[in-house]
Design a protein around this motif. Structure first.
Motif, PDB file in Angstrom:
ATOM      1  N   UNK A  28       0.836  -1.196   0.000  1.00  0.00           N
ATOM      2  CA  UNK A  28       0.000   0.000   0.000  1.00  0.00           C
ATOM      3  C   UNK A  28       0.875   1.252   0.000  1.00  0.00           C
ATOM      4  N   UNK A  29       1.894   1.254   0.831  1.00  0.00           N
ATOM      5  CA  UNK A  29       2.796   2.403   0.911  1.00  0.00           C
ATOM      6  C   UNK A  29       3.481   2.650  -0.419  1.00  0.00           C
ATOM      7  N   UNK A  30       3.928   1.581  -1.070  1.00  0.00           N
ATOM      8  CA  UNK A  30       4.575   1.727  -2.377  1.00  0.00           C
ATOM      9  C   UNK A  30       3.610   2.307  -3.408  1.00  0.00           C
ATOM     10  N   UNK A  31       2.382   1.824  -3.406  1.00  0.00           N
ATOM     11  CA  UNK A  31       1.410   2.317  -4.379  1.00  0.00           C
ATOM     12  C   UNK A  31       1.013   3.763  -4.114  1.00  0.00           C
ATOM     13  N   UNK A  32       0.864   4.141  -2.853  1.00  0.00           N
ATOM     14  CA  UNK A  32       0.600   5.545  -2.553  1.00  0.00           C
ATOM     15  C   UNK A  32       1.774   6.411  -3.014  1.00  0.00           C
ATOM     16  N   UNK A  53       2.031  11.539   1.903  1.00  0.00           N
ATOM     17  CA  UNK A  53       1.793  11.462   3.356  1.00  0.00           C
ATOM     18  C   UNK A  53       1.173  10.120   3.752  1.00  0.00           C
ATOM     19  N   UNK A  54       0.282   9.607   2.938  1.00  0.00           N
ATOM     20  CA  UNK A  54      -0.278   8.279   3.209  1.00  0.00           C
ATOM     21  C   UNK A  54       0.823   7.227   3.145  1.00  0.00           C
ATOM     22  N   UNK A  55       1.685   7.361   2.150  1.00  0.00           N
ATOM     23  CA  UNK A  55       2.809   6.441   2.010  1.00  0.00           C
ATOM     24  C   UNK A  55       3.729   6.538   3.222  1.00  0.00           C
ATOM     25  N   UNK A  56       4.057   7.749   3.612  1.00  0.00           N
ATOM     26  CA  UNK A  56       4.939   7.969   4.762  1.00  0.00           C
ATOM     27  C   UNK A  56       4.369   7.342   6.027  1.00  0.00           C
ATOM     28  N   UNK A  57       3.088   7.566   6.295  1.00  0.00           N
ATOM     29  CA  UNK A  57       2.462   7.007   7.502  1.00  0.00           C
ATOM     30  C   UNK A  57       2.551   5.487   7.529  1.00  0.00           C
ATOM     31  N   UNK A  58       2.330   4.851   6.392  1.00  0.00           N
ATOM     32  CA  UNK A  58       2.409   3.388   6.334  1.00  0.00           C
ATOM     33  C   UNK A  58       3.840   2.902   6.495  1.00  0.00           C
ATOM     34  N   UNK A  59       4.790   3.549   5.819  1.00  0.00           N
ATOM     35  CA  UNK A  59       6.191   3.142   5.956  1.00  0.00           C
ATOM     36  C   UNK A  59       6.672   3.323   7.398  1.00  0.00           C
ATOM     37  N   UNK A  60       6.241   4.401   8.048  1.00  0.00           N
ATOM     38  CA  UNK A  60       6.617   4.607   9.450  1.00  0.00           C
ATOM     39  C   UNK A  60       6.002   3.532  10.338  1.00  0.00           C
ATOM     40  N   UNK A  61       4.780   3.133  10.037  1.00  0.00           N
ATOM     41  CA  UNK A  61       4.093   2.116  10.843  1.00  0.00           C
ATOM     42  C   UNK A  61       4.815   0.769  10.792  1.00  0.00           C
ATOM     43  N   UNK A  62       5.467   0.480   9.667  1.00  0.00           N
ATOM     44  CA  UNK A  62       6.187  -0.800   9.560  1.00  0.00           C
ATOM     45  C   UNK A  62       7.686  -0.612   9.751  1.00  0.00           C
TER      46      UNK A  62
END
Length: 93
Positions: A28-32, A53-62
């Motif tokens: 999801x992060x890659x696609x965002x 920002x959506x990508x960043x939030x997901x990458x930070x979460x993992x």
């Protein structure tokens, strides 16, 4: 071309939907992030920032190191000029 960009957007959104169903946060992060790049190319900087920002939030979460790259893309957005901005003057301090 615009048609190719539209097709790319469609494919990224389909891939995003699959990753959402499967719960694949990295996908999801890659696609965002890819959507952010696409919108940046199209000159839609607000939409690009939203996707980054959506990508960043997901990458930070993992806890992915890719979050630093995305953060840099966000920080560089104000330096970009969209096609509709060609009449504006840019000043530097």
């Amino acid at each position: 071309t615009q048609g190719e960009l539209d097709r790319a957007e469609e494919m990224y959104r389909k891939a995003l939907a699959i990753d959402e169903v499967l719960g694949r946060k990295e996908g999801m992060a890659n696609n965002y992030g890819n959507l952010g790049v696409l919108y940046k190319i199209k000159g839609e900087l607000d939409r690009a920032e939203e996707m980054y920002r959506k990508s960043l939030n997901l990458f930070q979460a993992i806890h992915s190191p890719k979050s630093e790259t995305i953060n840099q893309l966000i920080l560089n957005l104000p330096n970009e000029i969209s096609p509709s901005d060609d009449c504006k003057t840019i000043t530097t301090s």
